[in-house]
Design an enzyme around this catalytic site. Sequence first.
Site, short mmCIF file in Angstrom:
data_model
loop_
_atom_site.label_atom_id
_atom_site.label_comp_id
_atom_site.label_asym_id
_atom_site.label_seq_id
_atom_site.Cartn_x
_atom_site.Cartn_y
_atom_site.Cartn_z
NE ARG A 299 -2.38 -1.09 3.41
CZ ARG A 299 -2.97 -1.13 4.59
NH1 ARG A 299 -4.26 -0.92 4.70
NH2 ARG A 299 -2.28 -1.38 5.69
CE LYS B 107 3.38 -21.55 11.07
NZ LYS B 107 4.26 -20.76 11.91
CE LYS C 239 14.09 -25.27 9.01
NZ LYS C 239 14.96 -24.28 9.61
CD GLU D 168 11.68 -21.54 17.47
OE1 GLU D 168 12.09 -20.67 16.70
OE2 GLU D 168 10.49 -21.63 17.83
CG ASP E 152 4.21 -20.58 15.81
OD1 ASP E 152 3.94 -20.00 14.74
OD2 ASP E 152 5.33 -20.54 16.36
CG HIS F 35 7.38 -25.72 11.05
ND1 HIS F 35 7.06 -25.35 9.77
CD2 HIS F 35 7.49 -24.55 11.74
CE1 HIS F 35 7.00 -24.02 9.69
NE2 HIS F 35 7.25 -23.52 10.88
CE LYS G 145 8.32 -19.25 19.41
NZ LYS G 145 8.99 -19.16 18.09
C1 BG6 Z 1 7.87 -20.30 12.26
C2 BG6 Z 1 7.20 -20.04 13.58
O1 BG6 Z 1 6.99 -20.93 11.39
O2 BG6 Z 1 9.02 -21.11 12.47
C3 BG6 Z 1 8.16 -19.39 14.55
O3 BG6 Z 1 6.07 -19.21 13.39
C4 BG6 Z 1 9.44 -20.19 14.66
O4 BG6 Z 1 7.55 -19.22 15.82
C5 BG6 Z 1 10.01 -20.53 13.29
O5 BG6 Z 1 10.36 -19.44 15.41
C6 BG6 Z 1 11.17 -21.50 13.40
O6 BG6 Z 1 11.80 -21.67 12.17
P1 BG6 Z 1 13.34 -22.06 12.07
O7 BG6 Z 1 13.58 -22.26 10.61
O8 BG6 Z 1 14.12 -20.93 12.65
O9 BG6 Z 1 13.50 -23.33 12.87
#
Ligand code: BG6
Length: 480
Positions: free
Chosen positions: A44, A140, A174, A208, A227, A232, A331
């Site tokens: 925009r 997503k 990946k 993470e 999430d 994943h 996390k």
């Molecule tokens: C995303 C999530 O899809 O994947 C995040 O929304 C997450 O919360 C991320 O941190 C992790 O991806 P990667 O490639 O860093 O493992």
Amino acid sequence: MTAQAIVIIGATGDLAQRMLYPSLYFLDSEGLLPPEFRIIGGARSNLTDDDFIARVEASVHDRAEGYFNPQVWERYRRRLGYCVVDAEHPATFHNLATVLGGAREVIFYLSTSPNLYDAISGNLREAELAKADSRVIVEKPIGRDLQSCIEINDALARTFAEREIFRIDHYLGKETVQNLIALRFANTLFEPLWNKVSVEHVQITVGETVGVEGRWGYYNEYGALRDMVQNHVLQLLCLVAMEPPASLDPDSVRNEKVKVLRSLRPIVGRDVEKKTVRGQYRAGVADGASVAGYLDETGGGASDTETFVAVQVNVDNWRWAGVPFYLRTGKRLPSKSSQIVIQFRDVPHSIFAGDDMMANRLTIRLQPEEEIALTLMNKTPSLDGMELRPVALNLSLTDAFRVEAPRRRIAYERLLLEAIKNNQTLFVRRDEAEAAWTWIDAIEAGWSHYGVKPSPYAAGSWGPSGAFALTERNGHSWYE
Ligand code: BG6
């Protein structure tokens, strides 16, 4: 078959800056973009082409660091253009049509909130931009539950056929995830063992160290199950558990994945308390520094959103009957490590003295290093006696392919390339996304019905104690 242009709608957004422009740049630097390929940003904001190019340059510089090459940049910048695109103003899509001229096989990357998909795709249709040879990429979250996922899919389907819709799960881009397919289906060694007869259990961990960072608003609505697990983690599970596909073509692979998703035993009733664990991090230490707890990041609000989840799941089919699959992600865990562990069964009878025997274990590590390790029992070198020790047979992809100081590829590079080539194998089909939500919804419903709240865990730990109990109950333990 090969796209001539990509239009990134949401061109000033975070994903575009951090991932898409650098990924396209790297594809260009490796000679993988078609010569006349154009990259058009649409958003925009009232930007000129030059403003847009300056932004892209900054984001490419940022990511490419030592790999920035002025010659490649010169070529890349000539591909770039900008057009104001506003979902609420159909006329802007006619302008976009003018900018695109007669480009064929245009990819529209909707890097926007899903609630704009309907309006954007309607506008693309109206402006006759959504032609038989165009395609659309979406990210997503494809919904927050089955119902919203269906609505998003319906909205896209009003304009695009399923073969034109590319749903991204960046884990499928990946390298090691790809390698998992090679490991399973390009070697005869594992296939005879890849079942309940030889496999004791499977673990999938996606850890993470980061917290929710600036994404609290989004994250608090979703939580770790929606999430990470819905997409994943379940995708990884599918690749581990699926039957050999007849070929690598998109539908052969996706048919097998969807069968796995439909074989997941629903977690219903009180099982939700036994087979799932929710956690939420408190203050602690991550990456060597003190960090605040999740609730401190809320701006003072209370929240029942989980930042950690562990689940025990059964894949109810002949291959996997009775084999637990443990999934966990969170996390603020001690390390950014993602791995799949295939734990084989104990030898049926040990002829060796002592209790040092350890069953074989195959570890497929996605992050931080890409590595495959097989743990075997070995004799320790000595004249006297027979002492055994587990030794890992390691395959480091970096060493094996002698890549010097390899550049860490962005998963989006591969995915964008596949979309340009019009190959959907690495993208999620509608029925996959919906089957995954069906299974996730049952857990969410159970949590809400039985009032299952997240248990606290200290930042920098592997989640609440319940996560350990989950595996120990069956005599198993997590591998770090
Ligand atoms: C995303 C999530 O899809 O994947 C995040 O929304 C997450 O919360 C991320 O941190 C992790 O991806 P990667 O490639 O860093 O493992």
